[in-house]
Design a protein around this motif. Structure first.
Motif, PDB file in Angstrom:
ATOM      1  N   LYS A  13      54.321  45.119  30.045  1.00 27.65           N
ATOM      2  CA  LYS A  13      54.887  45.781  28.946  1.00 27.65           C
ATOM      3  C   LYS A  13      55.119  47.092  28.956  1.00 27.65           C
ATOM      4  N   ARG A  14      56.128  47.334  28.643  1.00 28.81           N
ATOM      5  CA  ARG A  14      56.628  48.900  28.381  1.00 28.81           C
ATOM      6  C   ARG A  14      56.970  49.211  26.940  1.00 28.81           C
ATOM      7  N   GLY A  15      57.436  50.427  26.583  1.00 24.14           N
ATOM      8  CA  GLY A  15      58.079  50.712  25.134  1.00 24.14           C
ATOM      9  C   GLY A  15      56.628  50.908  24.265  1.00 24.14           C
ATOM     10  N   PRO A  16      56.988  51.160  23.023  1.00 22.61           N
ATOM     11  CA  PRO A  16      56.072  51.468  21.809  1.00 22.61           C
ATOM     12  C   PRO A  16      55.064  50.710  21.834  1.00 22.61           C
ATOM     13  N   TRP A  17      53.938  50.916  21.436  1.00 21.56           N
ATOM     14  CA  TRP A  17      52.644  50.352  21.497  1.00 21.56           C
ATOM     15  C   TRP A  17      52.394  49.823  20.124  1.00 21.56           C
ATOM     16  N   ILE A  18      51.966  48.519  19.907  1.00 22.27           N
ATOM     17  CA  ILE A  18      51.871  47.641  18.683  1.00 22.27           C
ATOM     18  C   ILE A  18      50.383  47.816  18.337  1.00 22.27           C
ATOM     19  N   PRO A  19      49.980  47.865  16.880  1.00 22.00           N
ATOM     20  CA  PRO A  19      48.663  48.218  16.516  1.00 22.00           C
ATOM     21  C   PRO A  19      47.693  47.130  17.194  1.00 22.00           C
ATOM     22  N   GLU A  20      48.108  45.924  17.874  1.00 15.85           N
ATOM     23  CA  GLU A  20      46.953  45.115  18.403  1.00 15.85           C
ATOM     24  C   GLU A  20      46.606  45.793  19.785  1.00 15.85           C
ATOM     25  N   GLU A  21      47.801  46.112  20.292  1.00 13.48           N
ATOM     26  CA  GLU A  21      47.407  46.895  21.557  1.00 13.48           C
ATOM     27  C   GLU A  21      46.580  48.007  21.491  1.00 13.48           C
ATOM     28  N   ASP A  22      46.635  48.873  20.401  1.00 15.85           N
ATOM     29  CA  ASP A  22      46.043  49.942  20.417  1.00 15.85           C
ATOM     30  C   ASP A  22      44.659  49.512  20.005  1.00 15.85           C
ATOM     31  N   MET A  23      44.215  48.656  19.201  1.00 15.68           N
ATOM     32  CA  MET A  23      42.955  48.164  18.802  1.00 15.68           C
ATOM     33  C   MET A  23      42.352  47.681  19.926  1.00 15.68           C
ATOM     34  N   LYS A  24      43.070  46.893  21.045  1.00 15.10           N
ATOM     35  CA  LYS A  24      42.340  46.541  22.152  1.00 15.10           C
ATOM     36  C   LYS A  24      41.969  47.805  22.986  1.00 15.10           C
ATOM     37  N   LEU A  25      42.807  48.458  23.174  1.00  9.23           N
ATOM     38  CA  LEU A  25      42.574  49.870  23.955  1.00  9.23           C
ATOM     39  C   LEU A  25      41.116  50.652  23.323  1.00  9.23           C
ATOM     40  N   ILE A  26      41.274  50.807  22.117  1.00  8.57           N
ATOM     41  CA  ILE A  26      40.331  51.537  21.340  1.00  8.57           C
ATOM     42  C   ILE A  26      39.023  50.911  21.592  1.00  8.57           C
ATOM     43  N   THR A  27      39.036  49.524  21.254  1.00  4.83           N
ATOM     44  CA  THR A  27      37.936  48.883  21.499  1.00  4.83           C
ATOM     45  C   THR A  27      36.979  48.742  22.679  1.00  4.83           C
ATOM     46  N   TYR A  28      37.885  48.712  23.657  1.00  2.38           N
ATOM     47  CA  TYR A  28      37.450  48.629  24.987  1.00  2.38           C
ATOM     48  C   TYR A  28      37.116  50.125  25.642  1.00  2.38           C
ATOM     49  N   ILE A  29      37.684  51.171  25.189  1.00  2.00           N
ATOM     50  CA  ILE A  29      37.034  52.587  25.596  1.00  2.00           C
ATOM     51  C   ILE A  29      35.869  52.826  24.899  1.00  2.00           C
ATOM     52  N   GLN A  30      35.805  52.386  23.567  1.00  2.00           N
ATOM     53  CA  GLN A  30      34.565  52.732  22.899  1.00  2.00           C
ATOM     54  C   GLN A  30      33.472  52.067  23.427  1.00  2.00           C
ATOM     55  N   THR A  31      33.784  50.917  23.937  1.00  2.00           N
ATOM     56  CA  THR A  31      32.715  50.226  24.586  1.00  2.00           C
ATOM     57  C   THR A  31      32.239  50.399  25.999  1.00  2.00           C
ATOM     58  N   LEU A  40      41.697  49.333  33.848  1.00  2.00           N
ATOM     59  CA  LEU A  40      41.289  49.115  32.721  1.00  2.00           C
ATOM     60  C   LEU A  40      42.112  47.933  31.802  1.00  2.00           C
ATOM     61  N   PRO A  41      43.473  48.147  32.265  1.00  2.00           N
ATOM     62  CA  PRO A  41      44.234  47.415  31.357  1.00  2.00           C
ATOM     63  C   PRO A  41      43.885  45.542  31.399  1.00  2.00           C
ATOM     64  N   LYS A  42      43.484  45.302  32.589  1.00  2.00           N
ATOM     65  CA  LYS A  42      43.184  43.838  32.815  1.00  2.00           C
ATOM     66  C   LYS A  42      41.840  43.725  32.332  1.00  2.00           C
ATOM     67  N   ASN A  43      41.020  44.651  32.389  1.00  2.00           N
ATOM     68  CA  ASN A  43      39.648  44.256  31.717  1.00  2.00           C
ATOM     69  C   ASN A  43      39.776  44.472  30.135  1.00  2.00           C
ATOM     70  N   ALA A  44      40.590  45.054  29.713  1.00  2.00           N
ATOM     71  CA  ALA A  44      40.901  45.095  28.355  1.00  2.00           C
ATOM     72  C   ALA A  44      41.870  43.989  27.640  1.00  2.00           C
ATOM     73  N   GLY A  45      42.389  43.314  28.564  1.00  2.00           N
ATOM     74  CA  GLY A  45      43.465  42.190  28.137  1.00  2.00           C
ATOM     75  C   GLY A  45      44.535  42.870  27.634  1.00  2.00           C
ATOM     76  N   LEU A  46      45.284  43.876  28.422  1.00  2.00           N
ATOM     77  CA  LEU A  46      46.313  44.469  27.965  1.00  2.00           C
ATOM     78  C   LEU A  46      47.479  44.179  29.175  1.00  2.00           C
ATOM     79  N   GLN A  47      48.461  43.945  28.623  1.00  2.00           N
ATOM     80  CA  GLN A  47      49.875  43.823  29.688  1.00  2.00           C
ATOM     81  C   GLN A  47      50.419  45.376  29.785  1.00  2.00           C
ATOM     82  N   ARG A  48      49.598  46.094  30.176  1.00  2.00           N
ATOM     83  CA  ARG A  48      50.179  47.595  30.433  1.00  2.00           C
ATOM     84  C   ARG A  48      49.660  47.989  31.777  1.00  2.00           C
ATOM     85  N   CYS A  49      50.293  49.035  32.470  1.00  2.00           N
ATOM     86  CA  CYS A  49      50.000  49.719  33.436  1.00  2.00           C
ATOM     87  C   CYS A  49      48.916  50.645  32.920  1.00  2.00           C
TER      88      CYS A  49
END
Length: 329
Positions: A13-31, A40-49
């Motif tokens: 996925k490209r373009g603007p991030w949605i809140p759900e993606e933000d939450m996934k990223l924040i949660t993963y990095i905080q953990t 990271l994206p794969k481990n965090a379940g994100l379809q981003r590079c």
DNA sequence: AACTTTTACAACCGCATCATT
DNA sequence: AAATGATGCGGTTGTAAAAGT
């Protein structure tokens, strides 16, 4: 060295991030911490590079990011740092806690840069733009000045087509309106052995389409700037603008009672005590503000864009309204 | 109200640099 | 020493919101 591709764009996925993606990223990095951005994206379940994740985190989601409007102090700091560091946004950001390089870069390009241009200051060199000043406001003011008519006989008309000479004349006139400009200039020329009689190829043509080359412009800016405005606290300017034709005498000793004295503390002084102000403030603030920089109205960041802009009218280098500055941007 | 232009800023791109193999 | 991978950085673009006509 070999450069790895940013990421496999297939299915990402490209373009603007949605809140759900933000939450996934924040949660993963905080953990787990960011760790390897590529994995990271794969481990965090994100379809981003990974690059996109890193950028989103460092520029937006990081908890220590200070959001919201830049305070006047921050703006002042950015201008000062930029005059020293240039477009080293990360270096500037390192000195502004809570601000990202991207944010500072955007703020520079959308606010500060435009304002500097409007005020006739080159946002790259932080020096007054003589391509605008010499050929419009200075020329018009000079040509409208009756007292200059006699100077053409003194110097020759070609000399008055020299932007440097025009500025010098205007400066002298501005500094001492009581004195005869011819006398002032003659005294000045005698003191500095100014080469009034120039060869034709040294005389810039007086059209807007023949702006001086970079080196010429820098040199001219440096000469006039140093003599007229003193030390800006601008490393770029100082490095590139060693005075030449004005010689080493910055004190204009020929007119000790009226002409400016450049002091080491960057203050622009008149020996009769009639004026004393610092160009450090001028450069680091939108304009030579009558309001002290440590006044509450600035410190609390409540000054509006208009309020700040209003100070531009006090700047010595004013661009005529009729001049479309966008042509030069 | 509809359309156009401008502004602000998040995000992307590609190059540079550093670290590792 | 060279190749590769990872990250940092600065320039640029895309787009939503605001402002103007």
């Amino acid at each position: 060295m070999g450069r790895s591709p940013c990421c496999d764009k297939n299915g990402l996925k490209r373009g603007p991030w949605i809140p759900e993606e933000d939450m996934k990223l924040i949660t993963y990095i905080q953990t787990h911490g960011p760790g390897n951005w590529r994995t990271l994206p794969k481990n965090a379940g994100l379809q981003r590079c990974g690059k996109s994740c890193r950028l989103r985190w460092t520029n937006y989601l990081r908890p220590d990011i200070k959001r919201g409007r830049f305070s006047f102090e921050e703006e002042e700091t950015i201008i000062q740092l930029h005059s020293v560091l240039g477009n080293k946004w990360s270096a500037i950001a390192a000195r502004l806690p809570g601000r990202t390089d991207n944010e500072i870069k955007n703020f520079w390009n959308t606010h500060i840069r435009k304002r500097l241009l409007r005020n006739g200051i080159d946002p790259v060199t932080h020096a007054p733009r003589l391509d605008l000043l010499d050929l419009s406001s200075i020329l018009s003011s000079t040509l409208c000045n009756q007292s200059l008519l006699g100077l053409s006989s003194l110097l020759g008309t070609e000399a008055l087509l020299n932007p440097e000479m025009l500025r010098l004349v205007n400066t002298l006139l501005a500094l001492n309106k009581q004195e005869n400009p011819e006398t002032l200039l003659q005294q000045y020329l005698q003191q500095n052995q100014f080469q009034a009689a120039q060869t034709p190829q040294e005389v810039p043509t007086c059209t807007t389409s023949t702006a001086p080359s970079m080196n010429q412009a820098q040199l001219m800016q440096g000469e006039v700037l140093q003599s007229e405005m003193g030390n800006f606290g601008c490393q770029n300017c100082q490095q590139n603008m060693a005075p030449s034709s004005l010689g080493d005498n910055y004190n204009f000793v020929s007119q000790p009672n009226h002409v400016p004295l450049m002091s080491e503390n960057s203050n622009f002084q008149f020996l009769d005590g009639s004026h004393n102000f610092s160009f450090d403030s001028v450069m680091s603030t939108p304009m030579s503000s009558p309001t002290p920089l440590n006044s509450p109205s600035f410190i609390n960041g409540s000054s509006t864009e208009d309020e700040r802009e209003s100070f531009s009218s006090l700047l010595k280098f004013e661009i005529p309204e009729s001049l479309d500055i966008s042509d030069f941007m």
